[in-house]
Design a protein around this motif. Structure first.
Motif, PDB file in Angstrom:
ATOM      1  N   ALA A   1      28.862  12.799 -41.956  1.00  0.00           N
ATOM      2  CA  ALA A   1      28.189  13.629 -40.951  1.00  0.00           C
ATOM      3  C   ALA A   1      27.588  12.775 -39.841  1.00  0.00           C
ATOM      4  O   ALA A   1      27.664  13.113 -38.655  1.00  0.00           O
ATOM      5  N   TYR A   2      27.007  11.657 -40.217  1.00  0.00           N
ATOM      6  CA  TYR A   2      26.406  10.755 -39.227  1.00  0.00           C
ATOM      7  C   TYR A   2      27.450  10.259 -38.233  1.00  0.00           C
ATOM      8  O   TYR A   2      27.228  10.271 -37.021  1.00  0.00           O
ATOM      9  N   PHE A   3      28.605   9.832 -38.740  1.00  0.00           N
ATOM     10  CA  PHE A   3      29.641   9.329 -37.854  1.00  0.00           C
ATOM     11  C   PHE A   3      30.307  10.430 -37.043  1.00  0.00           C
ATOM     12  O   PHE A   3      30.975  10.146 -36.049  1.00  0.00           O
ATOM     13  N   ARG A   4      30.131  11.670 -37.463  1.00  0.00           N
ATOM     14  CA  ARG A   4      30.690  12.793 -36.716  1.00  0.00           C
ATOM     15  C   ARG A   4      29.613  13.509 -35.896  1.00  0.00           C
ATOM     16  O   ARG A   4      29.751  14.677 -35.549  1.00  0.00           O
ATOM     17  N   ASN A   5      28.535  12.794 -35.633  1.00  0.00           N
ATOM     18  CA  ASN A   5      27.499  13.254 -34.710  1.00  0.00           C
ATOM     19  C   ASN A   5      26.718  14.457 -35.234  1.00  0.00           C
ATOM     20  O   ASN A   5      26.157  15.211 -34.446  1.00  0.00           O
ATOM     21  N   ARG A   6      26.637  14.613 -36.546  1.00  0.00           N
ATOM     22  CA  ARG A   6      25.818  15.668 -37.138  1.00  0.00           C
ATOM     23  C   ARG A   6      24.672  15.005 -37.892  1.00  0.00           C
ATOM     24  O   ARG A   6      24.628  14.977 -39.115  1.00  0.00           O
ATOM     25  N   THR A   7      23.735  14.455 -37.117  1.00  0.00           N
ATOM     26  CA  THR A   7      22.615  13.752 -37.743  1.00  0.00           C
ATOM     27  C   THR A   7      21.729  14.695 -38.545  1.00  0.00           C
ATOM     28  O   THR A   7      21.060  14.263 -39.487  1.00  0.00           O
ATOM     29  N   ASP A   8      21.718  15.993 -38.191  1.00  0.00           N
ATOM     30  CA  ASP A   8      20.927  16.944 -38.962  1.00  0.00           C
ATOM     31  C   ASP A   8      21.482  17.086 -40.375  1.00  0.00           C
ATOM     32  O   ASP A   8      20.727  17.088 -41.356  1.00  0.00           O
ATOM     33  N   ILE A   9      22.804  17.171 -40.483  1.00  0.00           N
ATOM     34  CA  ILE A   9      23.428  17.263 -41.801  1.00  0.00           C
ATOM     35  C   ILE A   9      23.262  15.949 -42.554  1.00  0.00           C
ATOM     36  O   ILE A   9      23.005  15.924 -43.768  1.00  0.00           O
ATOM     37  N   ALA A  10      23.418  14.843 -41.846  1.00  0.00           N
ATOM     38  CA  ALA A  10      23.269  13.532 -42.487  1.00  0.00           C
ATOM     39  C   ALA A  10      21.882  13.386 -43.090  1.00  0.00           C
ATOM     40  O   ALA A  10      21.726  12.929 -44.235  1.00  0.00           O
ATOM     41  N   GLU A  11      20.872  13.775 -42.345  1.00  0.00           N
ATOM     42  CA  GLU A  11      19.503  13.654 -42.848  1.00  0.00           C
ATOM     43  C   GLU A  11      19.278  14.547 -44.059  1.00  0.00           C
ATOM     44  O   GLU A  11      18.686  14.132 -45.055  1.00  0.00           O
ATOM     45  N   ARG A  12      19.792  15.766 -43.997  1.00  0.00           N
ATOM     46  CA  ARG A  12      19.635  16.677 -45.137  1.00  0.00           C
ATOM     47  C   ARG A  12      20.338  16.116 -46.370  1.00  0.00           C
ATOM     48  O   ARG A  12      19.805  16.165 -47.483  1.00  0.00           O
ATOM     49  N   ALA A  13      21.533  15.572 -46.180  1.00  0.00           N
ATOM     50  CA  ALA A  13      22.287  15.032 -47.314  1.00  0.00           C
ATOM     51  C   ALA A  13      21.556  13.864 -47.954  1.00  0.00           C
ATOM     52  O   ALA A  13      21.471  13.768 -49.192  1.00  0.00           O
ATOM     53  N   LEU A  14      21.015  12.978 -47.138  1.00  0.00           N
ATOM     54  CA  LEU A  14      20.326  11.822 -47.694  1.00  0.00           C
ATOM     55  C   LEU A  14      19.033  12.210 -48.394  1.00  0.00           C
ATOM     56  O   LEU A  14      18.679  11.637 -49.428  1.00  0.00           O
ATOM     57  N   HIS A  15      18.324  13.170 -47.845  1.00  0.00           N
ATOM     58  CA  HIS A  15      17.115  13.637 -48.531  1.00  0.00           C
ATOM     59  C   HIS A  15      17.472  14.284 -49.868  1.00  0.00           C
ATOM     60  O   HIS A  15      16.738  14.129 -50.858  1.00  0.00           O
ATOM     61  N   GLN A  16      18.608  14.982 -49.911  1.00  0.00           N
ATOM     62  CA  GLN A  16      19.046  15.585 -51.164  1.00  0.00           C
ATOM     63  C   GLN A  16      19.359  14.500 -52.193  1.00  0.00           C
ATOM     64  O   GLN A  16      18.987  14.612 -53.363  1.00  0.00           O
ATOM     65  N   ALA A  17      20.028  13.435 -51.754  1.00  0.00           N
ATOM     66  CA  ALA A  17      20.332  12.323 -52.659  1.00  0.00           C
ATOM     67  C   ALA A  17      19.050  11.631 -53.115  1.00  0.00           C
ATOM     68  O   ALA A  17      18.897  11.277 -54.291  1.00  0.00           O
TER      69      ALA A  17
END
Length: 759
Positions: A420-436
Motif C-alpha cells: 500500500a505504501y508503494f502504491r501511494n495508499r499511506t492510509d492503508i499502510a498505516e492501518r496495516a502496520l498498526h494491525q500488525a
C-alpha cells in the motif's frame, strides 16, 4: 529557499526496459544513457518489503519433491522440466499420438555463463522477468553440468531444514529453489544455514535458485540496508543470503543470435512465438502470458461475447496480488470482491461459467486463475506484472485494500502495508502496520518509522517506537531487536536531521543503546557500531562538533578493520564524518568527502547515493560559489558516465543522479542555469515516470514540481503556478500536509505567484 531534502526515500526502483529504451533513443545523450543504464539486466520493481507468503498447508503435503520412485531423484532422471516448475507451453501432438508440452530448448546467450557458474560456484541465482525462461535455463544447465547430483527441492519454507539435512547426507546434491523469495526472510533461509554446506570440502552441494526481477530488486542495497533505519530484519537476512550467490540474468526479449538459433528448430510453437517475440519475448509467449493478458482485457463486454464476471473475478485476484498477498486465497474472498469489479450496464454470465472460464488453461498451458488446494486460487503471476507496467503502481480499489487488510494474518499484513505504501495508499499502510503491531509484531514499529520518515509525523513515530521498546523489554525479545528499537527511539527523539527534537534526551538514549549493545553483542559488532553512529549524531546535535567528528572517524577506522571498507557501517560513518566536517567549519572539504563517498558507492554497485548528493547541493548552496556549482554539474555528468561505462550505476543511483542533474542544470531554486535543457530533462523524466511509476508516485510528483519551476524560469509563471498548485494538492491528498514534498511544492507555487505590489 532550501530544496527538499531526501524526498526520494519514498521512491521505488521501477523501470520498464522497452518503454525506457524507446524514450531514450531521442533524449539528450546523458539522459538517455542514464535511463538505459538503469534498466540493464531487466526491469525491476521494488514491490514490497516483507518476504512473500507461501502455502500454509505445507504440513499436509510431501515436504520434498520426489520422482516416480517416491524418493529424491538424481538430476539425470528428471526428464520433464514441467515437473519442477517450468511453465507449460502449448501441446504438440506427435505422429504416434503422444503429446509434447515442452518445446525443444534453445540455448540462451547466458547459457555458457550459467554453466560456467555452476562449475565454479556453489550458489547460483538466475534472475529475470516473469516468464523470461529462468527456470528452463537453470534446468538445462543443471542437467548438463550436474547429472549425478541428488535433486532436492523443498516444497516451501518450512521444508528447508529437511532439505538441508538431506543435502548433508549426500556426497553430491543440488538444492533447487525456484522463486527464491518464497524461501527468504524471517524463519526462512539464512546465510549461516547454507554457508557451511556449500563450503564443505567433503561434499559437493550446489544451491540453484531463480528469482523474478521484481522480487530481486526488493533486496537491493538501498532496500536492505540496515544503517539508515535498520528496520527490516527480513531484508537483512535475505541480503546476507543473496550476497553469497553468483547471479546470472536472463533477458525477457531474445537477442538476434537467440532468435536465429530458435528459427532452426522444427517446432511450430517456436515459429509462432518468434513472430511475436520482438514484442513479448519467446519464452513469455510460449508460456501464454501475453495471450492470457489480452484475453482478460478483451473479456469485459456483455455475455455471451464477453466474460464480464470472469474478467471481474480475475481482476479481483490480480489486485489481491498487487495488494501484497502472493499466496492462494479462498475462492469465497474472490467471489465477494469480484462484485466490485463488474462494470455497470453489462450482462454477466453465471458464476459457474465465470469460474470455468477463468480457470480454463489457454492452449493447455497456464490459466488466468490458478487453482490450489482447499478451494484456493491465485492469479497467474504474469498478469500482475503486466498490469503494473501498463498502468503504473496505482489503481487497487479501496474496497480491495479494506478486504485484504481484514483477511490476512498478522505476518502477511506487514507485506500488505508495504505494498500500500508503494502504491501511494499511506492510509492503508498505516492501518496495516498498526494491525500488525497490535497483534504483537513489534518490528512493524520500525516499518512505520521508515514510512513516516518524510511525513512530519515524528511524535507519532516516537510514540510507536517507545511502545514497541517497552513491549520488547517486557516480553524478553532478542537483544538485537531491543537494541535496534532503543537506537531508533534515540534517532527520532533527536529529530534525525532537522534539529527540532530533544537532542539532550536523545544523547542519553543513544549512550544507553551503545552501552547495552557493547555489553550484549561486543564493542565491534555491527549493531554496536550503528548505535555509536547514532551517538555521534546526537553528540553533534548538542553542539559538541569536534567530539562528534572524532567519534565518526573512530567508527570508520574500526568498521574498516572489522567489517571492510565497502561495508554499510563504514559508508554510514564516512557520511557522518562529512556532516561534522561541514558543521565544524570546513564545508568545501565536506563536499569533497560526500563526492568521494558517492563515487565509491557507485564503483561497487551501491546506488544509495541520494543523501550524499542532496547534502552536496545544500552545502554548495550555502557556500554560494558559482564555480563550485559548475564543478558539481560536471562531476555529476562524469559520475554518471563512469558508472554506466563500468556497469555499476544501478537504478537507485541513476534515479538520484538524474533528478539532481535536472535540478542543478536549471540553476536550482533561484540561480542561473540552462532552463531549457532542465525542462527537457524533467519532461522526459516525467514521461518515463508516469508510464512506470504512475502519476501519483512521489518521484513523479517531485518531477512535476521541478518541471513547473523550469517553466517559470522560462517566462511562463502562470503555467508554473497552475501545474505546481495541482501537484501540491495531489501530494497533500496522498501523503498529507506535513509531508516534505508538500512543502516543496507549495514553496514553488509561492515563488511564481504574483506579488502584491502594495506589499
Amino acid at each position: 529557499m532550501r530544496r527538499l531534502r531526501g524526498w526520494w526515500l519514498l521512491v521505488i526502483a521501477a523501470t520498464a526496459s522497452a518503454v525506457v529504451s524507446l524514450l531514450a533513443s531521442s533524449m539528450p545523450a546523458l539522459v538517455g544513457s542514464l535511463l538505459v543504464g538503469a534498466v540493464s539486466g531487466g526491469a525491476a520493481v521494488l514491490t514490497v518489503r516483507a518476504e512473500r507468503a507461501i502455502d500454509r498447508n505445507a504440513a499436509t503435503r510431501p515436504q520434498l519433491y520426489t520422482g516416480e520412485r517416491r524418493k529424491p531423484p538424481l538430476v539425470r532422471d528428471i526428464e520433464d522440466p514441467l515437473s519442477i516448475g517450468v511453465h507449460l507451453a502449448p501441446p504438440l501432438t506427435g505422429p504416434d499420438g503422444t503429446i509434447d508440452r515442452c518445446p525443444p530448448y534453445t540455448r540462451r546467450d547466458r547459457s555458457d555463463d550459467l554453466e560456467r557458474a555452476l562449475a565454479v560456484s556453489r550458489f547460483v541465482l538466475v534472475v529475470g522477468e516473469s516468464t523470461a525462461g529462468k527456470s528452463r535455463a537453470a534446468y538445462e544447465a543443471m542437467r548438463a553440468c550436474l547429472p549425478d547430483h541428488t535433486f532436492i527441492r523443498p516444497v516451501g519454507k518450512p521444508d528447508l531444514p529437511q532439505a538441508l539435512d538431506l543435502a548433508r547426507r549426500r556426497s553430491k546434491s543440488v538444492i533447487w529453489l525456484d522463486d527464491l523469495d518464497l524461501y527468504l526472510g524471517v524463519d526462512g533461509l539464512m546465510a549461516e544455514m547454507i554457508s557451511p554446506l556449500i563450503a564443505a570440502p567433503d561434499r559437493h552441494c550446489v544451491v540453484l535458485a531463480t528469482m523474478r526481477s521484481h522480487e530481486r530488486a526488493r533486496y537491493s542495497p538501498r532496500a536492505s540496508s540496515g544503517l539508515s533505519d535498520s528496520d527490516r530484519q527480513a531484508h537483512r537476512l535475505a541480503g546476507a543470503v543473496l550476497k553469497q550467490a553468483l547471479e546470472i540474468r536472463i533477458e525477457r526479449l531474445w537477442s538476434p543470435d537467440e532468435r536465429r538459433a530458435a528459427a532452426d528448430v522444427d517446432d511450430h510453437r517456436i515459429r509462432q512465438a518468434l513472430e511475436h517475440g520482438e514484442q513479448y519475448g519467446v519464452s513469455q509467449y510460449l508460456a501464454a502470458g501475453p495471450q492470457l493478458f489480452q484475453e482478460w482485457l478483451d473479456a469485459q463486454g456483455s455475455w455471451p461475447e464477453g466474460r464480464p464476471r470472469g474478467a471481474a473475478l480475475v481482476s479481483a485476484a490480480v489486485d489481491v496480488r498487487r495488494a501484497g498477498v502472493q499466496r492462494p486465497v479462498p475462492l469465497s474472498l474472490l467471489r465477494e470482491l469480484h462484485e466490485g469489479y463488474l462494470r455497470p450496464g453489462v450482462r454477466p454470465e453465471s458464476w459457474e461459467q465465470a469460474l470455468d472460464w477463468a480457470t480454463q488453461p489457454l492452449h493447455s498451458t497456464s490459466s488466468l486463475l490458478v487453482p490450489a488446494e482447499d478451494e484456493q486460487y491465485v492469479a497467474f503471476d504474469y498478469l500482475a506484472d503486466a498490469l503494473d507496467e501498463a498502468q503504473g503502481l496505482t489503481g487497487v480499489p479501496g474496497q480491495t485494500w479494506e478486504a485484504v487488510v481484514s483477511f490476512v494474518t498478522a505476518s502477511d499484513v506487514v507485506e500488505v502495508g508495504w505494498s500500500a505504501y508503494f502504491r501511494n495508499r499511506t492510509d492503508i499502510a498505516e492501518r496495516a502496520l498498526h494491525q500488525a503491531f497490535d497483534a504483537g509484531l513489534l518490528e512493524a514499529a520500525l516499518d512505520f518509522s521508515h514510512m513516516m520518515s518524510s511525513a512530519g509525523r515524528d511524535e507519532d513515530v516516537v510514540s510507536c517506537l517507545e511502545q514497541a521498546l517497552a513491549r520488547a523489554s517486557e516480553s524478553g525479545a532478542p537483544p538485537e531487536e531491543v537494541i535496534e528499537l532503543r537506537r531508533q527511539v534515540a534517532w527520532w527523539v533527536g529529530a534525525r536531521y532537522h534539529a527540532s527534537g530533544d537532542p539532550a534526551r536523545a544523547l542519553d538514549l543513544a549512550r544507553a543503546a551503545v552501552e547495552e549493545s557493547e555489553r550484549l553483542l561486543g564493542a565491534e559488532h555491527a549493531q554496536t557500531l550503528a548505535c555509536r553512529l547514532t551517538l555521534a549524531r546526537q553528540v553533534g546535535a548538542v553542539g559538541r562538533t569536534e567530539e562528534a567528528l572524532a567519534l565518526a572517524e573512530e567508527l570508520v577506522e574500526v568498521g574498516t578493520r572489522v567489517h571492510g571498507a565497502d561495508s554499510g557501517i563504514v559508508h554510514g560513518g564516512r557520511f557522518e564524518v562529512a556532516v561534522w566536517t561541514r558543521w565544524g567549519g570546513n564545508p568545501r572539504r565536506a563536499v569533497e568527502l560526500w563526492q568521494e563517498l558517492a563515487a565509491d558507492k557507485v564503483a561497487i554497485g551501491d546506488g544509495e547515493i541520494a543523501d550524499s548528493l542532496d547534502n552536496i547541493e545544500a552545502t554548495l548552496e550555502e557556500i554560494g560559489d558559482p564555480r563550485l556549482d559548475a564543478d558539481a554539474v560536471a562531476w555529476l555528468d562524469e559520475l554518471g558516465e563512469r558508472g554506466l561505462q563500468e556497469g555499476t550505476l544501478d537504478g537507485w543511483g541513476a534515479m538520484a543522479l538524474f533528478t539532481n542533474l535536472a535540478w542543478w542544470v536549471g540553476g536550482r531554486m533561484d540561480g542561473a542555469g540552462d532552463h531549457e535543457r532542465a525542462r527537457e530533462i524533467a519532461e522526459w523524466a516525467l514521461e518515463v515516470g508516469r508510464s512506470v511509476f504512475g502519476a501519483g508516485d512521489a518521484h513523479v510528483l517531485a518531477g512535476e514540481v521541478i518541471l513547473a519551476h523550469q517553466l517559470g524560469r522560462l517566462g511562463d509563471p502562470e503555467a508554473a503556478v497552475r501545474r505546481c498548485a495541482r501537484v501540491a494538492e495531489d501530494v497533500a491528498r496522498i501523503y498529507g500536509e506535513t509531508h516534505l514534498l508538500t512543502g516543496f511544492a507549495r514553496s514553488v507555487v509561492s515563488r511564481w505567484s504574483p506579488r502584491d505590489s502594495a506589499g
